[in-house]
Design a protein around this motif. Structure first.
Motif, PDB file in Angstrom:
ATOM      1  N   LEU A  41       5.652  23.126   3.427  1.00 46.05           N
ATOM      2  CA  LEU A  41       4.639  23.048   4.213  1.00 46.05           C
ATOM      3  C   LEU A  41       3.253  23.089   3.463  1.00 46.05           C
ATOM      4  N   ARG A  42       3.508  23.125   2.256  1.00 50.05           N
ATOM      5  CA  ARG A  42       2.294  23.102   1.326  1.00 50.05           C
ATOM      6  C   ARG A  42       1.597  24.267   1.517  1.00 50.05           C
ATOM      7  N   ILE A  43       1.882  25.587   1.701  1.00 54.66           N
ATOM      8  CA  ILE A  43       1.228  26.771   1.797  1.00 54.66           C
ATOM      9  C   ILE A  43       1.333  27.193   0.155  1.00 54.66           C
TER      10      ILE A  43
ATOM     11  N   GLU B  22      -4.218  26.632   7.644  1.00 60.26           N
ATOM     12  CA  GLU B  22      -3.187  27.444   6.972  1.00 60.26           C
ATOM     13  C   GLU B  22      -2.414  28.188   8.312  1.00 60.26           C
TER      14      GLU B  22
ATOM     15  N   GLN C 122      -2.050  27.393  11.039  1.00 61.43           N
ATOM     16  CA  GLN C 122      -1.182  26.372  11.819  1.00 61.43           C
ATOM     17  C   GLN C 122       0.269  26.183  11.107  1.00 61.43           C
ATOM     18  N   ARG C 123       0.103  26.220   9.861  1.00 59.04           N
ATOM     19  CA  ARG C 123       1.364  25.854   8.954  1.00 59.04           C
ATOM     20  C   ARG C 123       2.270  27.056   9.088  1.00 59.04           C
TER      21      ARG C 123
ATOM     22  N   THR D 185      -0.239  19.379  14.852  1.00 59.51           N
ATOM     23  CA  THR D 185      -0.934  18.814  13.618  1.00 59.51           C
ATOM     24  C   THR D 185      -2.234  18.568  13.759  1.00 59.51           C
TER      25      THR D 185
ATOM     26  N   LEU E 181      -4.300  19.806  10.997  1.00 57.45           N
ATOM     27  CA  LEU E 181      -3.684  19.533   9.473  1.00 57.45           C
ATOM     28  C   LEU E 181      -4.316  18.366   8.842  1.00 57.45           C
TER      29      LEU E 181
ATOM     30  N   THR F 104      -0.342  17.384   4.769  1.00 59.06           N
ATOM     31  CA  THR F 104       0.529  18.063   5.475  1.00 59.06           C
ATOM     32  C   THR F 104       1.051  17.835   6.564  1.00 59.06           C
ATOM     33  N   THR F 105       0.278  16.923   7.475  1.00 56.99           N
ATOM     34  CA  THR F 105       1.013  16.194   8.579  1.00 56.99           C
ATOM     35  C   THR F 105       2.140  15.459   8.093  1.00 56.99           C
TER      36      THR F 105
ATOM     37  N   SER G 228       4.315  16.033   5.864  1.00 59.51           N
ATOM     38  CA  SER G 228       5.221  16.815   5.699  1.00 59.51           C
ATOM     39  C   SER G 228       5.963  17.340   6.754  1.00 59.51           C
ATOM     40  N   VAL G 229       5.065  17.588   7.911  1.00 59.83           N
ATOM     41  CA  VAL G 229       5.483  18.157   9.130  1.00 59.83           C
ATOM     42  C   VAL G 229       6.300  17.081   9.754  1.00 59.83           C
TER      43      VAL G 229
END
Ligand SMILES: Nc1ncnc2c1ncn2[C@@H]1O[C@H](COP(=O)(O)OP(=O)(O)O)[C@@H](O)[C@H]1O
Ligand SMILES: [Mg+2]
Length: 238
Positions: free
Chosen positions: A137-139, A155, A157-158, A178, A181, A185-186, A188-189
């Motif tokens: 989720l790219r954190i 962040e 929300q992720r 999303t 985001l 990141t969207t 990735s989700v």
């Protein structure tokens, strides 16, 4: 997997009859196992309230929410007792809203990892899985040991999404997941949602962007259209 039958919700804003709000009445739809139903309609029409009735944040005024659980077999979420609802939320249901219920003084990694502890994971294995999910989720890794209370909206929300996804729920309920985001990141989700769907997770979701919803949903139920046409027994297919 999920059968919503003649579901209604009334909010009593005051004791007088005039102060009632009925976002939906006599609403029915079904979602098969591994199906993804998008819920569309203008702001204020009742999308979030429907999702909250399924997750039992709201008690429906009438109707049934039949869910095929693995713990209890078929169960009506509209009338199930609190203990069973709490169990199902731990093991089989995940709900994601735009807002993170921030837990003070727990790191991002542990907020996600703790979801796996009731499922029998060791702390180490849970943290391993949580790290993998945060990465997907790219954190950034520098934030994993930080407290999400200080994170930006996107962040947080992720983190919310990571907590919902990590348990691989049977039913995933998404309310504008999303909305805050960025594009990457969207993506990735969406990839994670498609992967979970292939693994059999059943989903119902509201998305702020119709284009995004069309990429993951098999079917879109347009609440605006349903209210206008009065067709209450089946979803509008797109
Ligand atoms: N807890 C509540 N108490 C009173 N009214 C509510 C509550 N939750 C939602 N509503 C009302 O129900 C209607 C539908 O709201 P909501 O489900 O949030 O719509 P949407 O998600 O489609 O924007 C709105 O008129 C809203 O004000
Ligand atoms: Mg809403």
């Amino acid at each position: 997997m999920l059968h919503v039958e003649a579901l209604s919700k009334t909010f009593e804003l005051s004791v007088t009859e005039q102060m009632r709000v009925h976002p939906f009445r006599d609403l029915s739809f079904s979602i098969p196992e591994g199906g993804f139903m998008g819920l569309a309609g203008p702001s204020g029409i009742g999308k979030s309230s429907i999702l909250k009735c399924i997750y039992r944040t709201y008690l429906p005024t009438s109707g049934r929410v039949r869910f095929r659980s693995s713990m209890y077999g078929e169960i009506d979420l509209a009338s199930a007792d609190e203990r069973r609802v709490a169990h199902l939320r731990k093991y089989e249901l995940s709900y994601v809203s735009q807002f993170l219920k921030v837990i003070p003084r727990v790191s991002a990694l542990d907020i996600v990892a703790e979801r796996l502890l009731p499922l029998g994971y060791s702390l180490e294995a849970a943290r391993d899985d949580a790290a993998g999910m945060l990465a997907r989720l790219r954190i950034p890794e520098t934030l994993w040991s930080a407290y999400p209370a200080t994170f930006s909206g996107g962040e947080q929300q992720r983190i919310n999404l990571a907590r919902a996804f990590i348990v691989r729920p049977r039913l995933l309920i998404l309310d504008e997941p999303t909305a805050s985001l960025d594009r990457e990141t969207t993506e990735s989700v969406l990839a994670l949602l498609q992967e979970m769907k292939r693994q059999g997770t059943t989903m119902i979701g509201v998305f702020h962007d119709w284009e995004i919803m069309k990429r993951v949903a098999d079917r879109i139920f347009d609440l605006g259209e349903w209210k206008r046409s009065g067709v209450s027994s089946s979803a509008q297919l797109i």
